[in-house]
Design a protein around this motif. Structure first.
Motif, PDB file in Angstrom:
ATOM      1  N   ASP A 115       0.874  -1.169   0.000  1.00 41.78           N
ATOM      2  CA  ASP A 115       0.000   0.000   0.000  1.00 41.78           C
ATOM      3  C   ASP A 115       0.913   1.221   0.000  1.00 41.78           C
ATOM      4  O   ASP A 115       1.671   1.428   0.954  1.00 41.78           O
ATOM      5  CB  ASP A 115      -0.894  -0.023   1.249  1.00 41.78           C
ATOM      6  CG  ASP A 115      -1.981   1.033   1.223  1.00 41.78           C
ATOM      7  OD1 ASP A 115      -2.078   1.790   0.235  1.00 41.78           O
ATOM      8  OD2 ASP A 115      -2.731   1.112   2.205  1.00 41.78           O
ATOM      9  N   SER A 116       0.867   1.995  -1.078  1.00 38.46           N
ATOM     10  CA  SER A 116       1.773   3.139  -1.189  1.00 38.46           C
ATOM     11  C   SER A 116       0.981   4.411  -1.452  1.00 38.46           C
ATOM     12  O   SER A 116      -0.028   4.408  -2.147  1.00 38.46           O
ATOM     13  CB  SER A 116       2.797   2.910  -2.309  1.00 38.46           C
ATOM     14  OG  SER A 116       2.146   2.700  -3.548  1.00 38.46           O
ATOM     15  N   HIS A 117       1.462   5.498  -0.860  1.00 38.19           N
ATOM     16  CA  HIS A 117       0.849   6.811  -1.040  1.00 38.19           C
ATOM     17  C   HIS A 117       1.855   7.697  -1.777  1.00 38.19           C
ATOM     18  O   HIS A 117       3.029   7.750  -1.404  1.00 38.19           O
ATOM     19  CB  HIS A 117       0.455   7.407   0.312  1.00 38.19           C
ATOM     20  CG  HIS A 117      -0.608   6.600   0.982  1.00 38.19           C
ATOM     21  ND1 HIS A 117      -1.941   6.867   0.837  1.00 38.19           N
ATOM     22  CD2 HIS A 117      -0.537   5.493   1.757  1.00 38.19           C
ATOM     23  CE1 HIS A 117      -2.649   5.974   1.500  1.00 38.19           C
ATOM     24  NE2 HIS A 117      -1.814   5.125   2.073  1.00 38.19           N
ATOM     25  N   TRP A 125       6.124  12.051  -9.747  1.00 42.15           N
ATOM     26  CA  TRP A 125       5.422  11.304  -8.711  1.00 42.15           C
ATOM     27  C   TRP A 125       6.418  10.576  -7.820  1.00 42.15           C
ATOM     28  O   TRP A 125       7.278   9.869  -8.312  1.00 42.15           O
ATOM     29  CB  TRP A 125       4.448  10.305  -9.337  1.00 42.15           C
ATOM     30  CG  TRP A 125       3.221  10.982  -9.843  1.00 42.15           C
ATOM     31  CD1 TRP A 125       2.982  11.388 -11.120  1.00 42.15           C
ATOM     32  CD2 TRP A 125       2.079  11.361  -9.084  1.00 42.15           C
ATOM     33  NE1 TRP A 125       1.757  11.989 -11.210  1.00 42.15           N
ATOM     34  CE2 TRP A 125       1.176  11.985  -9.962  1.00 42.15           C
ATOM     35  CE3 TRP A 125       1.728  11.237  -7.744  1.00 42.15           C
ATOM     36  CZ2 TRP A 125      -0.058  12.482  -9.549  1.00 42.15           C
ATOM     37  CZ3 TRP A 125       0.497  11.728  -7.333  1.00 42.15           C
ATOM     38  CH2 TRP A 125      -0.382  12.345  -8.224  1.00 42.15           C
ATOM     39  N   LYS A 126       6.280  10.793  -6.498  1.00 37.26           N
ATOM     40  CA  LYS A 126       7.180  10.170  -5.527  1.00 37.26           C
ATOM     41  C   LYS A 126       6.373   9.514  -4.416  1.00 37.26           C
ATOM     42  O   LYS A 126       5.262   9.931  -4.108  1.00 37.26           O
ATOM     43  CB  LYS A 126       8.135  11.203  -4.942  1.00 37.26           C
ATOM     44  CG  LYS A 126       9.087  11.767  -5.979  1.00 37.26           C
ATOM     45  CD  LYS A 126      10.184  12.544  -5.333  1.00 37.26           C
ATOM     46  CE  LYS A 126      11.176  12.963  -6.409  1.00 37.26           C
ATOM     47  NZ  LYS A 126      12.472  13.191  -5.854  1.00 37.26           N
ATOM     48  N   ILE A 127       6.992   8.512  -3.809  1.00 40.69           N
ATOM     49  CA  ILE A 127       6.342   7.790  -2.722  1.00 40.69           C
ATOM     50  C   ILE A 127       6.520   8.562  -1.417  1.00 40.69           C
ATOM     51  O   ILE A 127       7.636   8.873  -1.017  1.00 40.69           O
ATOM     52  CB  ILE A 127       6.921   6.371  -2.582  1.00 40.69           C
ATOM     53  CG1 ILE A 127       6.645   5.572  -3.855  1.00 40.69           C
ATOM     54  CG2 ILE A 127       6.349   5.667  -1.357  1.00 40.69           C
ATOM     55  CD1 ILE A 127       7.359   4.232  -3.915  1.00 40.69           C
ATOM     56  N   GLU A 128       5.390   8.848  -0.783  1.00 38.56           N
ATOM     57  CA  GLU A 128       5.398   9.545   0.500  1.00 38.56           C
ATOM     58  C   GLU A 128       5.370   8.540   1.648  1.00 38.56           C
ATOM     59  O   GLU A 128       5.988   8.740   2.684  1.00 38.56           O
ATOM     60  CB  GLU A 128       4.188  10.463   0.571  1.00 38.56           C
ATOM     61  CG  GLU A 128       4.079  11.264   1.829  1.00 38.56           C
ATOM     62  CD  GLU A 128       2.914  12.220   1.774  1.00 38.56           C
ATOM     63  OE1 GLU A 128       3.148  13.413   2.002  1.00 38.56           O
ATOM     64  OE2 GLU A 128       1.779  11.771   1.502  1.00 38.56           O
ATOM     65  N   SER A 129       4.640   7.434   1.446  1.00 35.31           N
ATOM     66  CA  SER A 129       4.637   6.369   2.445  1.00 35.31           C
ATOM     67  C   SER A 129       4.366   5.043   1.753  1.00 35.31           C
ATOM     68  O   SER A 129       3.713   4.991   0.708  1.00 35.31           O
ATOM     69  CB  SER A 129       3.593   6.626   3.536  1.00 35.31           C
ATOM     70  OG  SER A 129       2.287   6.501   3.023  1.00 35.31           O
ATOM     71  N   LEU A 130       4.927   3.996   2.341  1.00 32.70           N
ATOM     72  CA  LEU A 130       4.775   2.661   1.770  1.00 32.70           C
ATOM     73  C   LEU A 130       4.747   1.661   2.909  1.00 32.70           C
ATOM     74  O   LEU A 130       5.572   1.731   3.821  1.00 32.70           O
ATOM     75  CB  LEU A 130       5.952   2.366   0.830  1.00 32.70           C
ATOM     76  CG  LEU A 130       5.909   1.030   0.123  1.00 32.70           C
ATOM     77  CD1 LEU A 130       6.382   1.194  -1.308  1.00 32.70           C
ATOM     78  CD2 LEU A 130       6.747   0.000   0.824  1.00 32.70           C
TER      79      LEU A 130
END
Length: 137
Positions: A115-117, A125-130
């Motif tokens: 689950d990635s935000h 686009w970059k991952i803020e949380s995973l």
């Protein structure tokens, strides 16, 4: 002709851009490219794999896994992307099938629910949380 030029200049929808970023991450994992992986994370990204990892732990974990499993493959399945109405945040959920070893045949294989935000930062686009969790415990 003008319509073709205009349509070529438009940004791809968020879903397409995030899917392209996920493909880039798959390729980076298989190539052992920690730089590309870490560049896809925001500076304050929170990665949770059993426990939360800071950026140094994330880098050490990647390097350790790449040394332990020089031959590795990743397949992402069931990708679902939901974008916020503002078009600047999104959530991507998928199953990651990973396997690796020292030779061609895998020594270890696993599957994870991920689950990635994501956030749009400077047009990227970059991952803020995973958060990842093993499918079978």
């Amino acid at each position: 002709m003008l319509q073709l030029l205009i349509s070529g200049c438009q940004q791809s929808p968020p879903e397409e851009a995030i899917k392209a970023a996920l493909t880039e991450l798959e390729e980076a994992v298989e190539a052992g490219d920690t730089g590309t992986i870490l560049d896809r994370l925001t500076d304050s990204a929170v990665v949770h794999r059993g426990e939360s990892m800071d950026s140094k732990t994330q880098q050490r974990t990647l390097v350790g896994l790449f040394f332990r499993y020089p031959k590795r493959q990743v397949t992402l399945a069931g990708i679902r992307i939901d974008t916020a109405p503002n078009g600047k945040t999104a959530r991507a959920r998928f199953t990651a099938l990973v396997w690796g070893g020292r030779n061609v045949l895998p020594e270890k294989a696993d599957s994870y629910q991920v689950d990635s935000h994501w956030v749009l930062e400077d047009g990227d686009w970059k991952i803020e949380s995973l958060e990842s969790e093993r499918v079978y415990e």
